[in-house]
Write a protein that holds these residues in place. Structure first.
Motif, PDB file in Angstrom:
ATOM      1  N   LEU A  37      10.158   1.253   6.421  1.00  0.00           N
ATOM      2  CA  LEU A  37      10.515   1.291   5.008  1.00  0.00           C
ATOM      3  C   LEU A  37       9.418   0.698   4.133  1.00  0.00           C
ATOM      4  O   LEU A  37       9.131   1.209   3.049  1.00  0.00           O
ATOM      5  CB  LEU A  37      11.833   0.545   4.768  1.00  0.00           C
ATOM      6  N   VAL A  38       8.799  -0.371   4.596  1.00  0.00           N
ATOM      7  CA  VAL A  38       7.699  -0.986   3.831  1.00  0.00           C
ATOM      8  C   VAL A  38       6.526  -0.011   3.733  1.00  0.00           C
ATOM      9  O   VAL A  38       5.940   0.169   2.662  1.00  0.00           O
ATOM     10  CB  VAL A  38       7.273  -2.320   4.483  1.00  0.00           C
ATOM     11  N   VAL A  39       6.198   0.639   4.847  1.00  0.00           N
ATOM     12  CA  VAL A  39       5.094   1.596   4.841  1.00  0.00           C
ATOM     13  C   VAL A  39       5.413   2.777   3.935  1.00  0.00           C
ATOM     14  O   VAL A  39       4.563   3.214   3.137  1.00  0.00           O
ATOM     15  CB  VAL A  39       4.783   2.068   6.283  1.00  0.00           C
ATOM     16  N   VAL A  65      19.149   6.179   3.805  1.00  0.00           N
ATOM     17  CA  VAL A  65      19.702   6.274   5.164  1.00  0.00           C
ATOM     18  C   VAL A  65      18.954   5.334   6.100  1.00  0.00           C
ATOM     19  O   VAL A  65      19.562   4.630   6.924  1.00  0.00           O
ATOM     20  CB  VAL A  65      19.636   7.737   5.670  1.00  0.00           C
ATOM     21  N   LEU A  66      17.633   5.279   5.968  1.00  0.00           N
ATOM     22  CA  LEU A  66      16.817   4.398   6.808  1.00  0.00           C
ATOM     23  C   LEU A  66      17.157   2.935   6.558  1.00  0.00           C
ATOM     24  O   LEU A  66      17.275   2.144   7.499  1.00  0.00           O
ATOM     25  CB  LEU A  66      15.340   4.650   6.511  1.00  0.00           C
ATOM     26  N   SER A 104       7.427   2.860   1.376  1.00  0.00           N
ATOM     27  CA  SER A 104       7.406   2.415  -0.026  1.00  0.00           C
ATOM     28  C   SER A 104       5.984   2.260  -0.521  1.00  0.00           C
ATOM     29  O   SER A 104       5.676   2.596  -1.670  1.00  0.00           O
ATOM     30  CB  SER A 104       8.155   1.088  -0.166  1.00  0.00           C
ATOM     31  N   ALA A 105       5.097   1.741   0.332  1.00  0.00           N
ATOM     32  CA  ALA A 105       3.693   1.598  -0.069  1.00  0.00           C
ATOM     33  C   ALA A 105       3.057   2.975  -0.291  1.00  0.00           C
ATOM     34  O   ALA A 105       2.296   3.167  -1.249  1.00  0.00           O
ATOM     35  CB  ALA A 105       2.930   0.822   0.996  1.00  0.00           C
ATOM     36  N   LEU A 106       3.357   3.932   0.578  1.00  0.00           N
ATOM     37  CA  LEU A 106       2.814   5.281   0.407  1.00  0.00           C
ATOM     38  C   LEU A 106       3.360   5.941  -0.858  1.00  0.00           C
ATOM     39  O   LEU A 106       2.628   6.615  -1.578  1.00  0.00           O
ATOM     40  CB  LEU A 106       3.139   6.141   1.621  1.00  0.00           C
ATOM     41  N   ALA A 107       4.648   5.762  -1.133  1.00  0.00           N
ATOM     42  CA  ALA A 107       5.243   6.345  -2.327  1.00  0.00           C
ATOM     43  C   ALA A 107       4.658   5.720  -3.590  1.00  0.00           C
ATOM     44  O   ALA A 107       4.400   6.416  -4.581  1.00  0.00           O
ATOM     45  CB  ALA A 107       6.757   6.172  -2.307  1.00  0.00           C
ATOM     46  N   ARG A 108       4.412   4.418  -3.564  1.00  0.00           N
ATOM     47  CA  ARG A 108       3.842   3.748  -4.721  1.00  0.00           C
ATOM     48  C   ARG A 108       2.387   4.194  -4.924  1.00  0.00           C
ATOM     49  O   ARG A 108       1.923   4.315  -6.045  1.00  0.00           O
ATOM     50  CB  ARG A 108       3.916   2.242  -4.528  1.00  0.00           C
ATOM     51  N   ARG A 109       1.694   4.428  -3.817  1.00  0.00           N
ATOM     52  CA  ARG A 109       0.295   4.851  -3.914  1.00  0.00           C
ATOM     53  C   ARG A 109       0.186   6.254  -4.499  1.00  0.00           C
ATOM     54  O   ARG A 109      -0.757   6.571  -5.220  1.00  0.00           O
ATOM     55  CB  ARG A 109      -0.331   4.796  -2.536  1.00  0.00           C
ATOM     56  N   ARG A 110       1.137   7.121  -4.162  1.00  0.00           N
ATOM     57  CA  ARG A 110       1.124   8.491  -4.692  1.00  0.00           C
ATOM     58  C   ARG A 110       1.431   8.570  -6.170  1.00  0.00           C
ATOM     59  O   ARG A 110       0.983   9.470  -6.860  1.00  0.00           O
ATOM     60  CB  ARG A 110       2.137   9.347  -3.936  1.00  0.00           C
ATOM     61  N   SER A 111       2.227   7.634  -6.661  1.00  0.00           N
ATOM     62  CA  SER A 111       2.629   7.712  -8.065  1.00  0.00           C
ATOM     63  C   SER A 111       1.666   7.007  -8.993  1.00  0.00           C
ATOM     64  O   SER A 111       0.757   6.378  -8.654  1.00  0.00           O
ATOM     65  CB  SER A 111       4.017   7.130  -8.258  1.00  0.00           C
TER      66      SER A 111
END
Length: 99
Positions: free
Chosen positions: A88-90, A37-38, A92-99
């Motif tokens: 969105l960039v932030v 959506v974003l 995505s970076a947070l989601a990648r860092r968590r995984s």
């Protein structure tokens, strides 16, 4: 393997233990839907802002009077699109860092 023998099936890209995606379901669950959506909102704002900017430039090139709505659309839509894309960039970076 002989030349006339059929090739073996390719391994599935889905990792072991990962749930199968259902039709119409966004990968990542609700977080993936929120990012979708974003991103759609960011693209829509960017397109509206760029069309308004092109209309301003075309009107100025033809020597006409610029409609203030085009100016307002470009003043607001382009920065909003930029901020949404930065978010969105932030995310995505947070989601990648968590995984």
């Amino acid at each position: 393997m002989i030349p006339d023998e059929p090739a073996p099936d390719a391994p599935s890209r889905r990792s072991v233990g990962a749930p199968a995606e259902r039709d119409g379901e966004v990968p990542g669950g609700p977080a993936g839907r929120g990012r979708l959506v974003l991103s759609v909102a960011a693209v829509a704002c960017a397109v509206i802002g760029l069309i308004a900017l092109a209309a301003i430039l075309l009107t100025a090139l033809l020597g006409g009077t610029v409609w203030p709505g085009f100016v307002l659309a470009s003043y607001f839509c382009l920065p909003i699109a930029f901020l949404l894309m930065a978010a969105l960039v932030v995310l995505s970076a947070l989601a990648r860092r968590r995984s």
